[in-house]
Each structure stands twice: as structure tokens, then as C-alpha cells.
Design a protein around this motif. Structure first.
Motif, short mmCIF file in Angstrom:
data_model
loop_
_atom_site.label_atom_id
_atom_site.label_comp_id
_atom_site.label_asym_id
_atom_site.label_seq_id
_atom_site.Cartn_x
_atom_site.Cartn_y
_atom_site.Cartn_z
N VAL A 122 -1.61 9.94 3.29
CA VAL A 122 -3.05 9.74 3.47
C VAL A 122 -3.79 10.98 2.98
CG1 VAL A 122 -4.93 9.30 5.12
CG2 VAL A 122 -2.67 8.26 5.49
N LEU A 158 -3.23 6.06 0.97
CA LEU A 158 -4.53 5.71 1.52
C LEU A 158 -5.47 6.90 1.38
CD1 LEU A 158 -6.08 3.49 3.17
CD2 LEU A 158 -5.27 4.63 5.22
N CYS A 205 0.85 -1.19 0.00
CA CYS A 205 0.00 0.00 0.00
C CYS A 205 0.89 1.24 0.00
CB CYS A 205 -0.92 0.00 1.23
SG CYS A 205 -2.06 1.39 1.27
#
Length: 220
Positions: A165, A10, A7
Motif C-alpha cells: 500500500v 493499493l 489487486c
């Protein structure tokens, strides 16, 4: 997973779960310190939810009596079904036209699924959730211990995300203080980008073009 590079970023849109301020965390740590002074053997109050879970020390689940939970869930579903259109329109304040027949029919169909009542009942059985402070590796959170506080601690590697993020928050969400929530996320640590979307509870469905532009701008 801890240490995973799968990842790279996000995106959160009106996420659920607690997000705590530095002052709230400091208060919890003070309460933990006082609890440990009362019981020298009790180290649990200072740990994070992940640490307590790994130590198999979560408190016993005490859900309401099953018939009570089922009755409450049935009454709630019976109230929601005939009001889907009006409820969703309230949750889509900027673009209520996005609440079309397809959306309402899909929600109603899912609410009639035989398992829907168990979803409602499950809410009474969920354990205490991990805070976003823990999940996003915030600068302030429970479980950040000094060396002299780690005696008896389980060797836990917490699953956290410390990468970039984007918080695309619908700040007109009537279900919570969305602006305050957005600011709480932004204060957690560096690397968290906030974007106040003038939409309600489901900004990605209410104003998809605006949310898409927010994500594209963030990626650049």
C-alpha cells in the motif's frame, strides 16, 4: 474479495474513515471485556464491524427526522455554492491556481443535480464504517480473537487487503490532522509506504506530477 489476486497494490490519497492506534484498539478491547463481564451472553463488543454485520447484529439505524435532514442539507448546499472558489482554494494551499473555472463550474453543476440533496441526507444514515485497521489487515484491530473468545462467533471471512500500500498523503490538508493520519497508517503493518506530499485535500489534483512521481517511485 477474500483470497483474490486481482489487486496487486493499493494507492490511497487522503482517504476517509477511521484509522486507530494500537493504544486505542487496546482501550476498545478493554471496554469490550468489561461489557462482556456485565453481560455474559453479549459477545458482540469484541468483534469487528464486518463480523457484526455478517451476524446481522448491527444496531438499528436512527437517522434524524427526514425534514430536518433535508433542511440541513439544503442550507449547507446553499452556503457552499457561492463559496466554491474560496473553499477549494483553502483546500489547495500549495497550488491554489489549480482551482480554475472548470473545476468550480463542475462542482456547482453537480451540486444542482436533483439527487444532490439526497447525497447530503445519506450521510446521516450511514452505518459505522470499518476501520482501515480492518480493511488493510492491520496488526492490531478488533476481531482478532483468542481461541477461548470465539464461542458463538459467526464464521466470517473478512474482505481485507494485505498487499503493498502507498499512502500519498497531502499533509497540508486543513480538514484533519493529516500528518497524524499518515503516521497511523504507517504503524498498521509492514508493507505500507508513507509519502508526505506538501499539498492539501486533493494532492492528485493539486500537484499531479508530484503524486505521479510518488507512485512511480513506489512501483520500482
Amino acid at each position: 474479495a477474500p483470497g483474490s489476486n486481482l489487486c496487486r497494490g493499493l494507492v490511497l490519497m487522503n482517504s476517509a474513515g477511521p484509522v486507530k492506534t494500537a493504544e486505542e484498539i487496546q482501550q476498545e478491547k478493554e471496554e469490550a471485556r468489561q461489557a462482556m463481564q456485565r453481560d455474559k451472553k453479549n459477545k458482540l463488543p469484541q468483534y469487528s464491524i464486518a463480523q457484526v454485520t455478517a451476524m446481522n447484529a448491527l444496531p438499528l439505524c436512527k437517522p434524524p427526522w427526514r425534514p430536518v435532514a433535508r433542511g440541513f442539507g439544503s442550507v449547507l448546499l446553499a452556503y457552499l455554492r457561492p463559496n466554491i472558489q474560496s473553499i477549494c482554494a483553502n483546500l489547495y494551499p500549495t497550488n491554489p491556481s489549480a482551482v480554475d473555472n472548470d473545476l468550480c463550474q463542475a462542482i456547482e453543476r453537480d451540486s444542482l443535480d436533483p439527487g444532490a440533496i439526497y447525497v447530503m441526507m445519506a450521510g446521516a444514515k450511514l452505518p459505522v464504517p470499518r476501520t482501515s485497521n480492518e480493511l488493510l489487515n492491520g496488526d492490531f484491530r478488533m476481531g482478532l480473537l483468542h481461541n477461548d473468545e470465539k464461542e458463538g462467533q459467526s464464521d466470517v471471512v473478512e474482505s481485507t487487503f494485505d498487499g503493498p500500500v502507498l499512502i500519498a498523503q497531502g499533509v497540508l490538508d486543513p480538514l484533519n490532522d493529516a500528518q497524524d493520519r499518515l503516521e497511523r497508517f504507517g504503524a498498521l503493518r509492514d508493507g505500507i509506504t508513507m509519502d508526505a506530499i506538501q499539498a492539501g485535500h486533493c494532492p492528485h489534483d493539486e500537484l499531479p506530477e508530484m503524486v505521479a512521481e510518488s507512485i512511480l517511485t513506489w512501483k520500482r
